[in-house]
Design a protein around this motif. Structure first.
Motif, PDB file in Angstrom:
ATOM      1  N   ILE A  63      52.445 -66.538 -49.820  1.00 58.12           N
ATOM      2  CA  ILE A  63      52.254 -67.151 -51.133  1.00 58.12           C
ATOM      3  C   ILE A  63      51.454 -68.436 -50.973  1.00 58.12           C
ATOM      4  N   PHE A  64      50.933 -68.918 -52.073  1.00 57.64           N
ATOM      5  CA  PHE A  64      50.179 -70.159 -52.077  1.00 57.64           C
ATOM      6  C   PHE A  64      51.111 -71.296 -52.505  1.00 57.64           C
ATOM      7  N   PHE A  65      51.333 -72.251 -51.612  1.00 56.74           N
ATOM      8  CA  PHE A  65      52.236 -73.344 -51.951  1.00 56.74           C
ATOM      9  C   PHE A  65      51.665 -74.210 -53.072  1.00 56.74           C
ATOM     10  N   SER A  66      50.355 -74.184 -53.232  1.00 54.56           N
ATOM     11  CA  SER A  66      49.747 -74.953 -54.327  1.00 54.56           C
ATOM     12  C   SER A  66      50.220 -74.449 -55.691  1.00 54.56           C
ATOM     13  N   GLU A  67      50.733 -73.222 -55.749  1.00 51.08           N
ATOM     14  CA  GLU A  67      51.310 -72.703 -56.992  1.00 51.08           C
ATOM     15  C   GLU A  67      52.797 -73.024 -57.096  1.00 51.08           C
ATOM     16  N   VAL A  68      53.450 -73.207 -55.956  1.00 50.33           N
ATOM     17  CA  VAL A  68      54.889 -73.483 -55.941  1.00 50.33           C
ATOM     18  C   VAL A  68      55.169 -74.955 -56.224  1.00 50.33           C
ATOM     19  N   GLU A  69      54.383 -75.831 -55.627  1.00 48.65           N
ATOM     20  CA  GLU A  69      54.638 -77.267 -55.741  1.00 48.65           C
ATOM     21  C   GLU A  69      54.738 -77.762 -57.188  1.00 48.65           C
ATOM     22  N   PRO A  70      53.817 -77.374 -58.084  1.00 46.21           N
ATOM     23  CA  PRO A  70      53.966 -77.824 -59.474  1.00 46.21           C
ATOM     24  C   PRO A  70      55.262 -77.344 -60.122  1.00 46.21           C
ATOM     25  N   LEU A  71      55.700 -76.134 -59.774  1.00 49.65           N
ATOM     26  CA  LEU A  71      56.955 -75.619 -60.330  1.00 49.65           C
ATOM     27  C   LEU A  71      58.142 -76.457 -59.856  1.00 49.65           C
ATOM     28  N   VAL A  72      58.102 -76.877 -58.597  1.00 51.76           N
ATOM     29  CA  VAL A  72      59.172 -77.737 -58.066  1.00 51.76           C
ATOM     30  C   VAL A  72      59.173 -79.064 -58.817  1.00 51.76           C
ATOM     31  N   ARG A  73      57.998 -79.641 -58.989  1.00 52.79           N
ATOM     32  CA  ARG A  73      57.879 -80.942 -59.671  1.00 52.79           C
ATOM     33  C   ARG A  73      58.272 -80.845 -61.150  1.00 52.79           C
ATOM     34  N   GLU A  74      58.054 -79.663 -61.763  1.00 50.34           N
ATOM     35  CA  GLU A  74      58.426 -79.452 -63.168  1.00 50.34           C
ATOM     36  C   GLU A  74      59.915 -79.196 -63.347  1.00 50.34           C
ATOM     37  N   GLY A  75      60.623 -78.933 -62.255  1.00 52.80           N
ATOM     38  CA  GLY A  75      62.062 -78.751 -62.359  1.00 52.80           C
ATOM     39  C   GLY A  75      62.550 -77.322 -62.260  1.00 52.80           C
ATOM     40  N   ALA A  76      61.681 -76.387 -61.842  1.00 46.99           N
ATOM     41  CA  ALA A  76      62.088 -74.985 -61.766  1.00 46.99           C
ATOM     42  C   ALA A  76      63.187 -74.741 -60.731  1.00 46.99           C
ATOM     43  N   PHE A  77      63.379 -75.679 -59.819  1.00 48.98           N
ATOM     44  CA  PHE A  77      64.385 -75.528 -58.778  1.00 48.98           C
ATOM     45  C   PHE A  77      65.510 -76.556 -58.907  1.00 48.98           C
ATOM     46  N   ASP A  78      65.501 -77.352 -59.973  1.00 48.57           N
ATOM     47  CA  ASP A  78      66.485 -78.434 -60.124  1.00 48.57           C
ATOM     48  C   ASP A  78      67.922 -77.954 -60.137  1.00 48.57           C
TER      49      ASP A  78
END
Length: 84
Positions: A63-78
């Protein structure tokens, strides 16, 4: 740059630990149970087409972490912060 799901899970874990709402880090050790949960979440994101994936040699998923990082910052893993 693409990376294996396991590597992306490590980077996601580290980003979550940097969150102000995460519990203070007692050591640099990572909890393998939490890493498995994060890997499962990443697979769910692939299945729901929220992130792209590629199949590499021997059937490994990248996977491309550049797609994951924004989701983490947006709270998808909070919701996983309490596990840390």
């Amino acid at each position: 740059m693409s990376m294996k799901i396991a590597t992306a899970a490590l980077r996601t874990y580290d980003l979550l630990k940097e969150s102000p709402r995460a519990t203070p880090r007692r050591s640099d050790a990572r909890d393998p149970v939490v890493l498995e949960v994060i890997q499962g979440r990443l697979r769910e994101l692939i299945i729901s087409y929220r992130i792209n994936s590629q199949i590499g040699q021997h059937g490994q998923t990248f996977i491309f972490f550049s797609e994951v990082e924004p989701l983490v910052r947006e709270g998808a893993f909070d919701d996983l912060l309490w596990l840390l």
